[in-house]
Each structure stands twice: as structure tokens, then as C-alpha cells.
Design a protein around this motif. Structure first.
Motif, PDB file in Angstrom:
ATOM      1  N   VAL A 487     -29.488  30.206  52.393  1.00 46.64           N
ATOM      2  CA  VAL A 487     -30.228  29.978  53.651  1.00 46.64           C
ATOM      3  C   VAL A 487     -31.629  30.568  53.560  1.00 46.64           C
ATOM      4  O   VAL A 487     -32.626  29.903  53.882  1.00 46.64           O
ATOM      5  N   CYS A 531     -26.515  30.622  58.775  1.00 48.79           N
ATOM      6  CA  CYS A 531     -27.804  30.216  59.333  1.00 48.79           C
ATOM      7  C   CYS A 531     -27.956  30.776  60.751  1.00 48.79           C
ATOM      8  O   CYS A 531     -29.012  31.279  61.135  1.00 48.79           O
ATOM      9  N   LEU A 556     -31.790  22.360  56.019  1.00 51.35           N
ATOM     10  CA  LEU A 556     -32.138  23.636  56.649  1.00 51.35           C
ATOM     11  C   LEU A 556     -33.611  23.693  57.058  1.00 51.35           C
ATOM     12  O   LEU A 556     -33.950  24.315  58.065  1.00 51.35           O
ATOM     13  N   ASP A 560     -34.919  24.511  60.750  1.00 52.15           N
ATOM     14  CA  ASP A 560     -35.929  25.542  60.989  1.00 52.15           C
ATOM     15  C   ASP A 560     -37.086  25.012  61.825  1.00 52.15           C
ATOM     16  O   ASP A 560     -37.541  25.672  62.769  1.00 52.15           O
TER      17      ASP A 560
END
Length: 690
Positions: A487, A531, A556, A560
Motif C-alpha cells: 500500500v 489501506c 490504489l 488515493d
């Protein structure tokens, strides 16, 4: 009159890395139990040394209030007849409480009215309840290592040798681990007389220092070590640079610290300094010494727990130990390099990665296959990435790593450099293990990142594939740390990689994974949980994180971008009305039993507010796809704000539950279309409107 309570648990040497955690856990549990029993107290001071955990509680009330269980009686309709005389049921209940019925109270709630009684407050001496409080607090302590000793059934981090519980000058009788409380404290290990007698709780911890120079308070001991080390190193014009974790560990190893300085032969400085530093800090628990340019010099600072008149003998002893360590390292470093690092690859067939998953040689081949797929996606040099994968585990069969396992990767990097491998390849061999812990550095280049991701995802896929994943607090393969590493690398380095596609590639490389679909879903969920923790620790609003993660996204970097966009949008005035509009839409759709149409029927839209809202929806459906494709979520949210007024007008002027079922369904379809637009970014139903 308020008193002082002392609790000391004397043990064999406690694990240095756990000492602070044990002390904090013990203190926290005691406070919880005191509050639970409504015992009033003043200041609480915790103490921790390698051979004791202790608490001193000042200004403790010698009495605590004890209440009986609240007793609920029969309902008023059953307790009294039509003449308002008590029934047999009410009288029997009063008798069981030991009261006259007149003493009973009445309690009302939305279900009716009942008789109710609570016993009067009774004062008890605190020493009656303390054995239970202490036992419960010890039992609930957080510790990673538990052991049994003697024939008792209890487990603790280390064998307990004495327990001292004093309320001022009175011994509080406690029996834990088959050890009875008394006024005996454990002495320093170097003293012949193993006992120190304490008469009053207020003498603690001064009696330990006066008698044996023991500094019981962890932070005071830590401060002394730091101050003395800085004083000593100035004598040689040296400097200290060390992580706080090392200072904590050294503090946990000693009770009465004496800081000394030693030297080692300059010839060892020809070895890679990282190896020397590792041996000094990790193996010997020494502070390395540096010059003004942060270069290692042939000195070290160490802390001894031995109280000796002949400190020269202590210094010589530590110098000899370090000399032996460095001599071994120099021999291994030279001897290992009689072969090239690549020549260690075949021998990895003899080292197990995991007994059900094969050898490290097989793992290396899987990493090679994975990095062949990953490298082009992130624009890493494919040739060098494959080379890094092939060499990544070769140092695990060297004598140096066998002797010093913690420097795996570091050794491989230096051997690769000496074999004139590409610099980025060599660095990747070291960095693919990073991050090793919370706050550790991330891989510095794309090849390192690709190798780290390949190695970590292979581990997750394999261990989950054989159902050896973490259960409860047990995580023997450190999979939480592994997933958190993935992550951190992907998000921090903005690596655009699809986790699901990556997992499909990874699981397909394993022949022993039976249910690959289940494994992919489990690992994906596990990584997303990490996460969640990642953003929580950074202080992001949990509702925002959950609103994005609930969309089951597998990139990811995309996750984000959405979290950061919504966090920005939350600060704007349009955030709250947009969230409230979404909540109202979701509430109406949830309550409705009618199914929506596949598409909005424009022929059924007659009201002006409906037409205006539909035009806004049409405009958004034209604008949003391009913004979403380019991950411009801030702009997308600002465009969503244009729906606020039309939605409000729609609700104010239109009846959703129209008598015409077709119009009703069409209006629900409009709301459903708006909900789908919101879901393009996140599930707004998780967001709070404040």
C-alpha cells in the motif's frame, strides 16, 4: 486519610523489545479497573526495568463504594390490585430484596412502569478488592511471548519471582502465579543479597536507587543514558546518530546504567559501514560513533548493567566481543565473494520458502515472472528488473547472512556491486525488503519498487492460497506488514497498477493454490483493510475513506486520488448540501418497493423542475466521463455541486409517490440515475453531513 499503593511484580529478565508495551498495558489496565470500581486516586506513576514492573498510585481513597445489583420488580399492574393494595407478587419481590415495599421506587420507560430497588451505598476497604484488580490487570496485559514455569497453570512473559503490594506500610495479601505478596523487592542482579526490604510504599523507588543505584523509572533511566552518552562522546569529538528505538531497547536492558566508550581496529572500516553499524546496533546494542561528516570512526558507546570497580575490564571485554564479531564478518565477507553472487542461485533449491509452497528457488522464478509483467507497466527498465529478480534472494545462502540474518539484502547489494552489476540492480536487492516496519524508508527507484511489489504479492498469494492467513492477533508470516508495504509503495510512488490483475498473475504462478478466485478476493480484501489503516493513521476522515473503499476499486492510486479529492471538497460550502441531497435520495430509494426503469422516460416528465434536473443530469453525463477518465475528481465534485439546487427544487415541487404508478417509477428512476452519478466517485451514503 488518603494513602499510597505500591504494586511491584519481580520477574526474570523481561524481553527488552516488549518492556515498554508491558508497562503501558499494566498501567492502562489498572486505571481501567480502578475506574470500573469507582475507586478515587491521584497520580499514577509506572516503573519498568528488566526485572520488574511496578506502579505507585498516590492519594488513593482507602475506601470504595460497593453497590448491589439493581433489582427490577414486577410491573405496577401486577404489583397492585384494583384497590391499590400490594399483590403477593410485589410482597415476595420486596422480601427477596430485604426491604419494606414502601422503600421501593418506580421506574418508567416506553414499555410501562415497574417497581425498582437499588441497595444503599456500602463502603469497603480497598485492600479487599485489590487482589482481584491486580490479577485482572495482569491477565489482560498485552504480550507477544507467554510462557509457563513450575506447575502453575498461569502464563506470563517471564517467570514471576516476587510480588510486593503495599498500602502505605501494610502488606495487601495477594496470591498470583502461586506467589504471595510481601515487602521484598528484587535486588540488582550483581548483588549477592537478592532482596531489598521495603517498609512503606512511599519509599519506592528511592529505596532501589539508594540501595543498588537502580533507576526504576523508564524515562528517567533513558534520559540518563542519553545525557551520559552525549557527554562521553564529546571527549573524543565524536557524534551520535541513532534511532529512538535503539535507545529504548538499551534502556530496557539495564537497571543501573553506566555509559562507557570502547574502540575497535581501524582495519575493520574497510568493510561496508552498514554491516558494521548493524552488528553494533542490532547484535551488540552499542551506539556507533561518527565524525562531523557522519562517517563511522573506530569507537563505540555501550551501556553496562554491571556494577564493577574495574571498568577497564568491562571495556576490554566488550571490545573483545566486538572484535570477534567484526573478524567473523570480515572473513565471511571475503570468503563469500570467492563465488559470484549469481552462483548462489542453484543452492536456493535447498532452502524452503514455505513447506507447502516450495523453495526459495521456486519463489525467485515466480518473482521473475511477476516483475516481467510489472516493470513495463511502471516504466522500469525490464532487463535490469529481471536481473534484480534473479539475484534478489541469492545472498540468503551466503555465510554472512547465515551469521547475520537481519542484513539480508544489504549483503546482496554489496556482493552485486563488487560483481560489477548495475547500480540500480544492486540497490533493488537491498531495498525490495523495504519497508520493514512502520516509518521505514520506501524503495528509492522503480526497479526496487517493482521487485518489492513482486516479492510481497507473491508471499501474500501463496500464504493466503494455503489458508495460513492471519487469524486474530496471530500473524506468523507478518502479512499485515507485507500488505501495508505494498500500500505504501504504490500510493507514495503513484504506481498505476491494478491489484486484481496483479493477483491473477500471481496466483496463476502457483500450482498448489486450489481456489484461485477465493484467494484473489481474500488478498484483495486484506490489502484494502491495510489501506483503511494507512489513511486512518494519516488522520484522514474515516467516513471519506470508507466511502471510497466501499466502491471495491482495485487501483490504489485511484483510491488515493478520490480520498484526497473528497477531503478537499469537504472544506467547501457545497459539501454538506450535496451529502444531504444524496442521503435523501438513498432513503427514498431504500423505502420504495417499486423497481426503477432501465432508462428515464422523458415523455413522463411534465414538471418544470423535472425537466431542469434532467438537463443537468444530461450535462453531467457528457462532462463527467472525461474527468473521471483523467482522475480529475476535484473538478468532478465541483460539477456535481451543480445538482444541489435542481435536486432541492425537484423535491419541493414534485410528488415522488405520484398516484400514476408510471410517473412514480419514472421519478424513482431519475433519483436512481443521480445516485449512480454519485457512485462514479464514491458511495456518498457513508459520508457525514458535518
Amino acid at each position: 486519610m488518603k494513602k499510597t499503593l505500591l504494586v511491584e511484580i519481580g520477574t526474570e529478565e523481561l524481553p527488552a523489545k516488549e518492556l515498554r508495551n508491558l508497562s503501558l498495558s499494566f498501567s492502562k489496565n489498572i486505571i481501567h479497573e480502578l475506574d470500573l470500581h469507582k475507586i478515587k486516586y491521584g497520580n499514577i506513576i509506572s516503573y519498568a526495568t528488566p526485572r520488574r514492573l511496578a506502579l505507585k498510585i498516590e492519594n488513593i481513597n482507602p475506601f470504595y463504594t460497593k453497590k448491589s445489583i439493581k433489582k427490577k420488580g414486577p410491573s405496577i399492574s401486577y404489583a397492585f390490585d384494583h384497590n391499590n393494595l400490594p399483590t403477593n407478587s410485589a410482597l415476595c419481590w420486596a422480601k427477596s430484596c430485604g426491604i419494606d415495599l414502601k422503600e421501593a421506587k418506580r421506574m418508567k420507560n416506553n414499555k410501562g412502569e415497574w417497581l425498582y430497588y437499588e441497595t444503599n451505598v456500602k463502603k469497603e476497604n480497598v485492600d479487599i478488592i485489590f487482589p482481584k484488580i491486580i490479577f485482572t490487570s495482569i491477565k489482560k496485559m498485552n504480550t507477544y511471548t507467554l510462557m509457563k514455569w513450575n506447575n502453575n497453570k498461569f502464563k506470563f512473559s517471564r517467570p514471576v519471582r516476587n510480588i510486593s503490594v503495599l498500602l502505605d506500610n501494610k502488606i495487601v495479601p495477594v496470591n498470583i502465579f502461586d506467589v504471595h505478596s510481601d515487602r521484598i523487592l528484587r535486588n540488582h542482579i550483581s548483588f549477592k543479597n537478592p532482596k531489598i526490604i521495603i517498609k512503606n510504599a512511599n519509599e519506592y523507588p528511592d529505596i532501589l536507587f539508594k540501595h543498588s543505584q537502580i533507576i526504576a523509572h523508564f524515562n528517567s533511566r533513558k534520559a540518563k543514558i542519553k545525557k551520559d552518552a552525549e557527554f562521553v562522546v564529546k571527549k573524543i569529538n565524536g557524534n551520535l546518530y541513532y534511532p529512538d528505538i535503539l535507545l529504548n531497547e538499551i534502556t530496557a536492558l539495564v537497571e543501573s546504567p553506566t555509559v562507557l566508550i570502547g574502540t575497535f581496529d581501524k582495519k575493520f572500516l574497510t568493510l561496508p559501514h552498514e554491516i558494521l553499524i548493524h552488528i553494533m546496533t542490532n547484535n551488540q546494542k552499542y551506539f556507533p560513533v561518527y565524525d562531523t561528516n557522519k562517517k563511522l570512526i573506530p569507537y563505540f558507546i555501550f551501556v553496562t548493567n554491571v556494577q564493577s570497580c574495574d571498568l577497564k575490564y568491562v571495556i576490554t571485554g566488550n571490545e573483545n566481543v566486538l572484535h570477534a564479531r567484526f573478524t567473523d564478518a570480515k572473513f565471511f565477507f571475503k570468503n563469500d565473494q570467492l563465488k559470484k553472487i549469481e552462483e548462489y542461485l542453484p543452492s536456493l533449491k535447498n532452502i524452503l520458502f514455505q513447506k507447502k509452497l516450495g523453495s526459495l528457488y521456486e519463489k525467485t522464478n515466480r518473482i521473475k515472472s511477476l516483475i516481467t509483467w510489472i516493470a513495463p507497466l511502471i516504466n522500469a527498465n525490464l532487463k535490469y528488473a529481471i536481473r534484480a529478480a534473479i539475484l534478489s534472494k541469492c545472498d540468503l545462502n551466503t555465510n554472512m547472512v547465515f551469521e547475520f540474518p537481519e542484513i539480508q539484502g544489504i549483503v546482496g547489494m554489496y556482493y552485486a556491486i563488487n560483481n560489477e552489476e548495475n547500480k540500480e540492480v544492486a540497490i533493488a536487492i537491498k531495498e525490495h525488503y523495504q519497508p520493514k516496519f512502520s516509518g521505514d524508508q520506501l524503495p528509492s527507484n522503480l526497479i526496487s519498487c517493482a521487485l518489492a511489489i513482486a516479492d510481497k504479492i507473491d508471499t501474500l498469494s501463496g500464504i493466503f492460497g494455503i489458508a495460513e492467513y492471519p487469524k486474530g492477533d496471530k500473524d506468523p508470516y507478518a502479512l499485515k506488514r507485507t500488505a501495508t508495504g505494498i500500500v505504501r509503495i504504490i500510493i507514495s510512488k503513484k504506481i498505476k497498477i491494478d491489484l486484481k490483475k496483479l493477483l491473477i498473475k500471481s496466483t496463476n504462478l502457483y500450482k498448489k493454490i486450489i481456489d484461485k478466485k477465493l484467494t484473489i478476493n481474500l488478498v484483495l480484501q486484506f490489502i484494502l483493510e491495510r489501506c483503511y489503516s494507512f489513511y486512518h493513521l494519516q488522520g484522514y476522515n474515516i467516513d471519506i475513506v470508507q466511502s471510497v473503499l466501499s466502491c471495491k476499486l482495485t487501483q490504489l492510486v485511484d483510491i488515493d486520488a478520490r480520498i484526497k479529492a473528497i477531503s478537499y471538497f469537504k472544506k467547501l460550502n457545497t459539501y454538506r448540501p450535496l451529502v444531504l441531497a444524496n442521503k435523501r435520495i438513498c432513503k427514498i430509494l431504500k423505502k420504495s418497493e417499486k423497481k426503477t426503469y432501465e432508462n428515464i422516460n422523458f415523455n413522463l416528465t411534465k414538471e418544470k423542475s423535472e425537466i431542469i434536473l434532467l438537463k443537468k443530469i444530461e450535462n453531467l453525463n457528457i462532462i463527467l466521463p472525461d474527468l473521471l477518465l483523467k482522475k480529475r475528481y476535484k473538478e468532478a465534485l465541483l460539477n456535481l455541486s451543480n445538482l444541489i439546487d435542481p435536486i432541492e427544487s425537484f423535491f419541493n415541487s414534485v410528488i415522488i409517490n405520484h398516484k400514476n404508478p408510471e410517473i412514480k417509477i419514472n421519478r424513482l428512476t431519475i433519483l436512481y440515475e443521480i445516485k449512480k452519478i454519485f457512485l462514479n466517485i464514491a458511495d456518498f451514503s457513508y459520508l457525514n453531513d458535518y
